[in-house]
Design a protein around this motif. Structure first.
Motif, PDB file in Angstrom:
ATOM      1  N   GLY A   1      -8.506   6.591  -5.275  1.00 48.30           N
ATOM      2  CA  GLY A   1      -8.501   5.902  -3.910  1.00 48.30           C
ATOM      3  C   GLY A   1      -7.642   6.530  -2.869  1.00 48.30           C
ATOM      4  N   ARG A   2      -7.776   5.837  -1.569  1.00 49.67           N
ATOM      5  CA  ARG A   2      -7.060   6.467  -0.522  1.00 49.67           C
ATOM      6  C   ARG A   2      -5.548   5.857  -0.333  1.00 49.67           C
ATOM      7  NH1 ARG A   2     -12.156   7.264   0.084  1.00 49.67           N
ATOM      8  NH2 ARG A   2     -12.944   9.183   1.050  1.00 49.67           N
TER       9      ARG A   2
ATOM     10  N   GLY B   1      -4.898  -5.801  -6.243  1.00 48.30           N
ATOM     11  CA  GLY B   1      -4.295  -5.528  -4.966  1.00 48.30           C
ATOM     12  C   GLY B   1      -2.973  -5.867  -4.854  1.00 48.30           C
TER      13      GLY B   1
ATOM     14  N   THR C   1      -6.387  11.084  -4.260  1.00 47.73           N
ATOM     15  CA  THR C   1      -7.832  10.849  -3.997  1.00 47.73           C
ATOM     16  C   THR C   1      -8.917  11.543  -4.938  1.00 47.73           C
ATOM     17  OG1 THR C   1      -6.771  10.161  -1.891  1.00 47.73           O
ATOM     18  CG2 THR C   1      -9.101  10.480  -1.913  1.00 47.73           C
TER      19      THR C   1
ATOM     20  N   ASP D   1      -3.941   4.164   2.010  1.00 50.27           N
ATOM     21  CA  ASP D   1      -3.981   2.985   2.750  1.00 50.27           C
ATOM     22  C   ASP D   1      -4.598   1.922   1.854  1.00 50.27           C
ATOM     23  OD1 ASP D   1      -6.445   4.020   3.137  1.00 50.27           O
ATOM     24  OD2 ASP D   1      -6.193   3.917   5.584  1.00 50.27           O
ATOM     25  N   GLU D   2      -5.158   2.175   0.827  1.00 52.34           N
ATOM     26  CA  GLU D   2      -5.936   1.339   0.246  1.00 52.34           C
ATOM     27  C   GLU D   2      -5.439   0.867  -1.108  1.00 52.34           C
ATOM     28  OE1 GLU D   2     -10.450   2.942   1.453  1.00 52.34           O
ATOM     29  OE2 GLU D   2      -9.798   3.370  -0.363  1.00 52.34           O
ATOM     30  N   VAL D   3      -4.547   1.518  -1.792  1.00 52.30           N
ATOM     31  CA  VAL D   3      -4.367   1.099  -3.102  1.00 52.30           C
ATOM     32  C   VAL D   3      -2.759   1.074  -3.226  1.00 52.30           C
ATOM     33  CG1 VAL D   3      -4.302   1.980  -5.495  1.00 52.30           C
ATOM     34  CG2 VAL D   3      -6.127   2.507  -4.096  1.00 52.30           C
TER      35      VAL D   3
ATOM     36  N   PRO E   1       0.941  -1.316  -0.120  1.00 50.47           N
ATOM     37  CA  PRO E   1      -0.043   0.089   0.084  1.00 50.47           C
ATOM     38  C   PRO E   1       0.975   1.365   0.244  1.00 50.47           C
ATOM     39  CG  PRO E   1      -0.772  -1.796   1.491  1.00 50.47           C
ATOM     40  CD  PRO E   1       0.328  -2.259   1.082  1.00 50.47           C
TER      41      PRO E   1
ATOM     42  N   ARG F   1      -9.917  -5.168  -9.334  1.00 52.11           N
ATOM     43  CA  ARG F   1     -10.780  -4.576  -8.677  1.00 52.11           C
ATOM     44  C   ARG F   1     -11.055  -3.238  -9.186  1.00 52.11           C
ATOM     45  NH1 ARG F   1      -7.457  -5.284  -2.871  1.00 52.11           N
ATOM     46  NH2 ARG F   1      -7.278  -7.622  -2.911  1.00 52.11           N
TER      47      ARG F   1
END
Length: 826
Positions: free
Chosen positions: A160-161, A345, A155, A163-165, A133, A267
């Motif tokens: 996305g954020r 991911g 973002t 910590d997510e991507v 991440p 995703r």
């Protein structure tokens, strides 16, 4: 010739189809929707174009810039990007925390060591190194400041954020902003830009020349080793199929187990666009929301419109979010929901899923382009699609294979970096070649090696005639047959470069429209004032400025005759440049001054007045970039000087990601220094031949009160008739001092510049000879010692040479050209 079916008429599909057609193949684009452009579509509301998705272009968008230039479309700056804090209703620039020497050096060292190909097309080459991440990667590398500077924009753009991507996607985005590149402008825009009239108009124009079929439902796709059959109402027989969307979104695909396995791992992010009328929100800016709920950004683009474009992650109630932001939603016009940023991911990236996607290319005559392998940005999609076509399809059967622009660009970057002993990422393909620091012998080496690699002779003058690596690559990619034996004559008769100096603000990029209008056949170099980029102090003396420009000109063109000129203050400096070149013994073919006015002697220098300087720059900007009769705006005098600088920066189109106030303060310093230089300089006599292109509309008043500088405004030759010189020709053109540089007057000005240049005879071609002749070049001759490259290059290009001990020099024996050829080259 192959027939290729392309699924999807978005950016990737249209780019692929266009590249295939240019390579001699037949492309059929099938689109289930009613229009082209995909995530880059536009809508018209109230006579204005509003972009639903991608539209912000940066200085990294070189392929897009080439496309726009080829199609003749207009571009315009985007509104500034600001960070909006709903808690206090205030807007501020994006953070510049990352942009310190230590941070930047740390990042570039890590990039070079761990993922040096991140800027190349695609993602697979860097995926494993950047699989964790983004927030974790930045923390482990000690680069948290990068999140502070880029994270809000990332973002807000739908990625996305942090910590997510995975870090792969965040760093690809950061590279494409242009803020990590040495390239400072593209298509005349220092910051971001877009297509005038809506981004969708670009893709509609591209589609006009292609076989695009809209409102098509694909019922079945059958693939095998022999080809592809697609049923869309009728059966279409093809040699191959190109999928522009991820495998899981392709209707009726006869997917293999491997394809199904990859599809299951894709995703998406739910991202929405809403166009609405609203009030109470910041205007004339692209606002990125700090600490957002659902709505992450909103864009107000047109001063005379209350319509905004809002962007959100799966927002069910845009109106509630708009209220939280301090606004009031008046009328929703439309909403578009996207399956955005197809990605993988961290675990899948680490185990090589993108390598598996690349391995699918060509399997069952199927190819994959688009956001999944390329990244969800327009330039990334264009580059990936064009390169895939070049690699897998090339030219049609029966045609000679063509080396692609990208391949040549990569070769040039690699070899220039080796010559300069720098990493490849330090060589920007769109930066001026003169800024790279190549010595003449390095150019000779490049020319020789490039000729061997391409299989045909590359004239060494190509590196003098064309401004950038990109331009050289594009020129050579079009030469799909070896040059004839007359190529040297063509090189020797190429038009002389025209060196043009910008006005008192110090900028050169505003001369780009003039350069384009003069024509691609005329090399045109715009010279920027010292200090404009903030790396050094401004120069307040015209002879010193001229000496600086002479040194720069000599790096591009070591020998005369020279063509120099300039607009406004730049024309006066060009006159002094001509004098200094003549004093050195160089020949000056002509000085072309574009509405240049010397100051009446004996005046006081204008005193420094910050508010007055801001007002003057504001006035110059309004005169130089007319807005179709829009009312003139003025600086808000109730603001503090710092706030006025900020307002001026927004008006000039500075990017919110840069320190705007600092940039404007730098421009103000250059402007004041050069106005002072103008007042102190009285043009001396010369033997120069001068063309003055005079604007019939005169010089609008800019400096006022005690800063007023008296010019020879009522003079038929702007005061130059008082200066003894070789000859003075005055050519009148429509427009005033500023509007002469914008349409419609620009066309007449460009014609006048071309006519003035045409008065200078080109270098004579080497006359043919039918007798054997020998040429002796003394290696101790001063010209040879000063720069041996032209002589070495000439000898190598013409015929084999040998060193004669008796003569103590190189000797060329040729039955193709006479000795006067060397004289012509010198």
């Amino acid at each position: 010739m192959k027939t290729v079916v392309i699924v999807g008429a978005g950016v990737s599909g249209l780019t692929t189809a266009r590249a295939l057609r240019q390579a001699g193949h037949r492309a059929i684009v099938l689109e289930r929707g009613a229009d082209v452009g995909g995530k880059c579509a536009s809508v018209d509301i109230g006579g204005h174009a509003f972009d639903l998705g991608g539209h912000v272009c940066t200085t990294q968008y070189r392929r897009l810039a080439a496309l726009v230039t080829e199609l003749g479309l207009e571009t315009e700056p985007t509104t500034p990007h600001r960070v909006f804090d709903a808690a206090n209703g205030e807007s501020r620039p994006q953070s510049s925390a990352f942009f310190t020497y230590e941070n930047f050096q740390r990042y570039t060292a890590i990039r070079e060591a761990e993922f040096p190909r991140l800027g190349d097309p695609g993602l697979a080459h860097s995926a494993k190194a950047l699989s964790i991440p983004a927030s974790q990667w930045l923390r482990e590398q000690g680069l948290e400041a990068m999140a502070e500077s880029f994270g809000t924009g990332y973002t807000a753009a739908g990625y996305g954020r942090l910590d997510e991507v995975p870090a792969l996607y965040f760093l690809k985005y950061a590279e494409m902003t242009g803020l990590l590149s040495s390239t400072r402008d593209l298509l005349g825009h220092v910051g971001s830009f877009t297509i005038k009239g809506g981004f969708g108009s670009l893709w509609q124009r591209v589609a006009q020349d292609l076989d695009v079929r809209l409102n098509v439902e694909i019922e079945q796709i059958v693939r095998n080793a022999d080809g592809v059959r697609v049923k869309a109402g009728e059966w279409i027989e093809a040699d191959a199929i190109v999928l522009t969307v991820p495998i899981d979104q392709v209707p009726a695909l006869d997917a293999t187990p491997e394809e199904r396995g990859i599809a299951a791992r894709v995703r998406y992010l739910d991202y929405s666009t809403m166009v609405c009328a609203a009030e109470g929100l910041p205007r004339e800016a692209f606002s990125l929301v700090a600490q957002p709920r659902n709505v992450v950004s909103f864009h107000h683009r047109y001063e005379d419109s209350d319509v905004y474009t809002c962007y959100a992650y799966g927002a069910d109630a845009f109106d509630e979010d708009v209220t939280v932001l301090g606004g009031l939603l008046r009328k929703p016009y439309l909403r578009k929901d996207w399956k955005f940023l197809p990605h993988f991911g961290s675990d899948d990236l680490a185990t090589g899923v993108l390598d598996r996607v690349e391995a699918l290319q060509g399997e069952l005559n199927t190819f994959h382009v688009g956001s999944l392998p390329a990244f969800e940005l327009v330039e990334c999609a264009i580059v990936y699609a064009e390169d895939l076509v070049a690699e897998h399809f090339g030219a049609a059967t029966g045609s000679r294979a063509v080396t692609t622009t990208q391949t040549i660009r990569e070769w040039l970057v690699k070899h220039i970096a080796a010559e300069l002993h720098v990493p490849e990422f330090a060589v920007s393909p769109s930066a001026p070649l003169t800024s790279l620091g190549l010595e003449s012998l390095s150019v000779a080496t490049l020319q020789s090696e490039l000729s061997d690699w391409l299989g045909f002779r590359v004239p060494h003058t190509l590196f003098l005639e064309l401004p950038t690596v990109d331009a050289v690559a594009e020129n050579l990619a079009r030469q799909d047959v070896p040059q004839s034996s007359s190529s040297l004559a063509l090189a020797l008769t190429t038009p002389r470069p025209f060196f043009c100096i910008g006005g008192a603000v110090g900028a050169a990029y505003y001369l780009l429209p003039l350069a384009r209008a003069v024509g691609q056949g005329q090399p045109f170099y715009g010279l920027q004032g010292p200090g404009f980029d903030g790396t050094e102090e401004p120069v307040d003396d015209i002879p010193e400025l001229a000496a600086r420009y002479v040194a720069e000109i000599k790096q591009v063109q070591p020998y005369g005759p020279y063509l120099v000129g300039g607009h406004s203050f730049g024309g006066i400096v060009a006159y002094e440049v001509g004098r200094q070149l003549r004093r050195r013994g160089d020949e000056v073919a002509r000085v072309i001054m574009i509405d240049a006015y010397p100051a009446v002697p004996g005046q006081q220098e204008p005193p420094w007045d910050e508010r007055a300087v801001i007002e003057e720059l504001w006035t110059i900007r309004q005169h130089s970039f007319q807005d179709n009769g829009a009312p003139r705006r003025r600086v808000d005098q109730s603001l503090t000087p710092a706030e006025q600088r900020e307002q001026l920066g927004r008006f000039l189109g500075a990017s919110g990601a840069r320190p705007v106030e600092e940039h404007i303060a730098t421009i103000m310093g250059v402007y004041q220094a050069q106005v002072e230089a103008l007042v102190r300089y009285e043009p001396p006599a010369s033997d120069l031949d001068v063309t003055l292109i005079k604007a019939t509309g005169g010089f609008p008043e800019v400096l006022k009160d005690d800063r007023h500088v008296e010019l020879f405004s009522d003079s038929p030759a702007n005061g130059w008739e008082r200066v003894p010189m070789g000859s003075l020709e005055v050519v009148s053109v429509p427009g005033d001092h500023f509007t002469m540089l914008v349409p419609p007057a620009l066309t007449t000005l460009a014609n006048a510049v071309r006519t003035a240049i045409a008065q200078v005879p080109p270098p004579p071609p080497p006359p043919a000879a039918h007798v054997e002749s020998s040429i002796h070049i003394n290696p101790m001759h001063p010209d040879f010692l000063a720069d041996p490259y032209p002589f070495y290059a000439l000898l190598r290009d013409l015929a084999p040479v040998h060193y004669d001990d008796a003569l103590d020099g190189w000797v060329l024996t040729s039955t193709r050209t006479s000795p006067t050829c060397c004289a012509a080259r010198r």
